[in-house]
Design a protein around this motif. Structure first.
Motif: not given
Length: 198
Positions: A142-168
């Motif tokens: 889970d955390n490995g994918l979030i770290v490797l996904w570009p810009s996922a670590m900087d996404a905010q709670l209001s960003d679709a990228l935050f929730w999309g990366t977390l779901a994936a």
């Protein structure tokens, strides 16, 4: 040869005595509960049934993984929400999310085992034995994918990228962890330990 005097206790074997007891009550052997050997002394603690290792199916493994995933998802989301709301940096936020994933993962198992009448200390031991490897693998993926996904670590709670990366990341963690749980259950470990209390 040992004699049985009138009025003395019978020396019949426990299986025969048990059968005679049910027959005397008018209960057929088909209706009587099955008794194997002698009963263990009642120590006040919940008995731990024996679980034999054997080939495990995918359905129990998927259920075990979904159980762990639920606790992990609650902990991950709560940790990231808290860390983001407090404007923490990425590393402390991720550490909090991982810690809470373990806490909630264990808590769900402890709750289920306590419902079976087991003491808290024993329930904690069961949760540690059942969930540690499963949660660890899940958190690594889970955390490995979030770290490797570009810009996922900087996404905010209001960003679709935050929730999309977390779901994936949770879906990938489920896919990778299910075979691990299948292997563990087949060896009588992991959630096979929990199933003894259901």
């Amino acid at each position: 040869m040992r004699r049985t005097w009138p009025g003395s206790r019978s020396c019949a074997r426990p299986e025969t005595a048990g059968r005679d007891r049910y027959l005397a009550l008018g209960v057929s052997m088909e209706q009587a509960p099955h008794e194997h050997g002698t009963a263990a002394p009642d120590t006040g603690a919940a008995a731990v049934p024996h679980a034999a290792a054997g080939p495990a199916g995918w359905a129990p493994a998927a259920r075990a993984t979904l159980h762990c995933l639920t606790g992990c998802a609650i902990g991950e989301i709560l940790g990231m929400v808290i860390g983001t709301a407090l404007a923490w940096h990425n590393v402390p936020t991720m550490i909090l999310a991982i810690v809470l994933a373990f806490v909630f993962g264990y808590a769900l198992t402890v709750r289920g085992v306590l419902a079976a009448g087991v003491g808290l200390r024993a329930a904690l031991r069961v949760a540690l034995a059942a969930d540690t490897l499963s949660i660890a693998v899940m958190e690594l993926i889970d955390n490995g994918l979030i770290v490797l996904w570009p810009s996922a670590m900087d996404a905010q709670l209001s960003d679709a990228l935050f929730w999309g990366t977390l779901a994936a990341s949770l879906v990938l963690a489920f896919v990778v962890t299910t075979p691990v749980n299948k292997w563990m259950i087949g060896r009588g470990k992991g959630h096979a330990v929990v199933h003894r209390y259901h």
